[in-house]
Design an enzyme around this catalytic site. Structure first.
Site, short mmCIF file in Angstrom:
data_model
loop_
_atom_site.label_atom_id
_atom_site.label_comp_id
_atom_site.label_asym_id
_atom_site.label_seq_id
_atom_site.Cartn_x
_atom_site.Cartn_y
_atom_site.Cartn_z
N LEU A 10 60.96 -93.22 -110.81
CA LEU A 10 62.25 -93.74 -111.24
C LEU A 10 62.60 -95.02 -110.49
O LEU A 10 62.26 -95.17 -109.31
CB LEU A 10 63.32 -92.67 -111.01
CG LEU A 10 63.07 -91.39 -111.83
CD1 LEU A 10 63.87 -90.22 -111.26
CD2 LEU A 10 63.39 -91.61 -113.30
N MET A 55 57.84 -86.03 -114.53
CA MET A 55 56.72 -86.76 -113.95
C MET A 55 56.82 -88.27 -114.19
O MET A 55 55.89 -88.89 -114.70
CB MET A 55 55.41 -86.20 -114.50
CG MET A 55 55.25 -84.70 -114.30
SD MET A 55 55.38 -84.17 -112.58
CE MET A 55 53.78 -84.65 -111.98
N HIS A 106 59.16 -80.57 -105.38
CA HIS A 106 57.85 -81.19 -105.20
C HIS A 106 56.87 -80.12 -104.70
O HIS A 106 57.21 -79.35 -103.79
CB HIS A 106 57.93 -82.33 -104.18
CG HIS A 106 56.61 -83.00 -103.96
ND1 HIS A 106 56.10 -83.92 -104.86
CD2 HIS A 106 55.69 -82.86 -102.98
CE1 HIS A 106 54.91 -84.31 -104.42
NE2 HIS A 106 54.64 -83.68 -103.29
N LEU A 139 59.87 -92.48 -102.76
CA LEU A 139 59.22 -91.43 -103.56
C LEU A 139 58.93 -90.20 -102.70
O LEU A 139 58.26 -90.31 -101.67
CB LEU A 139 57.92 -91.98 -104.16
CG LEU A 139 57.21 -91.07 -105.16
CD1 LEU A 139 58.04 -90.85 -106.41
CD2 LEU A 139 55.84 -91.63 -105.51
C1 GAR Z 1 55.95 -77.93 -110.58
O1 GAR Z 1 54.92 -77.37 -109.80
C2 GAR Z 1 56.65 -79.02 -109.79
O2 GAR Z 1 56.67 -78.78 -108.40
C3 GAR Z 1 55.79 -80.21 -110.10
O3 GAR Z 1 55.42 -80.06 -111.44
C4 GAR Z 1 55.39 -78.68 -111.77
C5 GAR Z 1 56.24 -78.49 -113.01
O4 GAR Z 1 56.08 -77.21 -113.53
N1 GAR Z 1 56.48 -81.44 -109.85
C6 GAR Z 1 55.92 -82.54 -109.42
O5 GAR Z 1 54.73 -82.63 -109.22
C7 GAR Z 1 56.87 -83.70 -109.21
N2 GAR Z 1 56.22 -84.75 -108.50
P1 GAR Z 1 57.11 -76.68 -114.62
O6 GAR Z 1 57.16 -77.73 -115.72
O7 GAR Z 1 56.49 -75.41 -115.13
O8 GAR Z 1 58.43 -76.48 -113.96
#
Ligand code: GAR
Length: 215
Positions: free
Chosen positions: A90, A87, A106, A141
């Protein structure tokens, strides 16, 4: 044997899905987090995977953090860098350094709902179908070439947590599959900037519930 470095910020369930899928021809060289308390680090350590923490709060600005992060990543000489719930926004220099070999999951059907709070925004928008996207990372992004998507229904009584859980289950099928394709050398980006997965049925890159959850 391909070397993969996975970046996480939290629980790391997508990282676990990739580890547990077992990618032929690849090894997970390291799991790196920007947060020492990320739950996924304990899982990786228990599996004998190298872990590192590059705490973004200790750096003065994005450039310094990204340089330190890149130094850790490059110590493992990866062919692929996987952003699995990482999160952090970059810098362009960082993204350019990993051009063509960094992928992200995403939680929306891009290009809809770039950014944060995707599940709440999907419910508020009244969409009937939501999902997840795996894409190559570019300086824009959530804007890089789309590799594969998984669609799930938005149900009338969904709250963001219920919808997030449904999307996450789909991510856990989608993401390891795309990592496999990447390691197999099937990912190509055409001159039009669109990606295709060579020698894979085109429908394999678009999962739909119930297929996504029963696969
Ligand atoms: C996931 O749902 C992923 O899609 C999201 O964070 C979560 C991580 O879960 N990613 C984002 O929002 C990136 N912008 P996890 O740590 O259990 O894999």
């Amino acid at each position: 044997m391909s070397s993969i470095v996975i970046l996480i910020s939290g629980r790391g369930s997508n990282m676990q899905a990739i580890v547990e899928a077992g990618i032929p021809g690849a090894r997970i060289a390291a799991v790196i987090s920007n947060r020492a308390e990320a739950g996924g680090l304990a899982y990786a350590r228990a599996r004998g995977i190298e872990t590192r923490v590059v705490d973004h709060t200790r750096f003065d600005g994005r450039e310094a953090f990204d340089q330190a992060l890149a130094a850790e990543i490059d110590g493992f000489s990866p062919q692929l860098v996987v952003l699995a719930g990482f999160m952090r926004v970059l810098t362009e220099a960082f993204v350019t350094h990993y051009h063509g070999r960094m992928i992200n999951v995403h939680p929306s059907l891009l290009p809809a709902f770039q950014g944060l709070h995707t599940h709440r925004r999907a419910i508020e928008a009244g969409v009937r179908i939501h999902g997840a996207t795996v894409h190559l990372v570019t300086p824009e992004l959530d804007g890089g070439p789309i590799l594969a998507q998984a669609a799930v229904p938005v149900l009338p009584d969904d709250d963001p947590a219920a919808l997030a859980a449904r999307v996450l289950a789909a991510e856990h099928h989608l993401f390891p599959q795309v990592v496999r394709w990447f390691v197999e050398g099937r990912v190509e980006v055409g001159p039009d900037g669109r990606a295709r997965i060579r020698d894979v049925a085109s429908t394999a890159a678009c999962l739909c519930v119930p297929d996504a959850v029963n696969a």
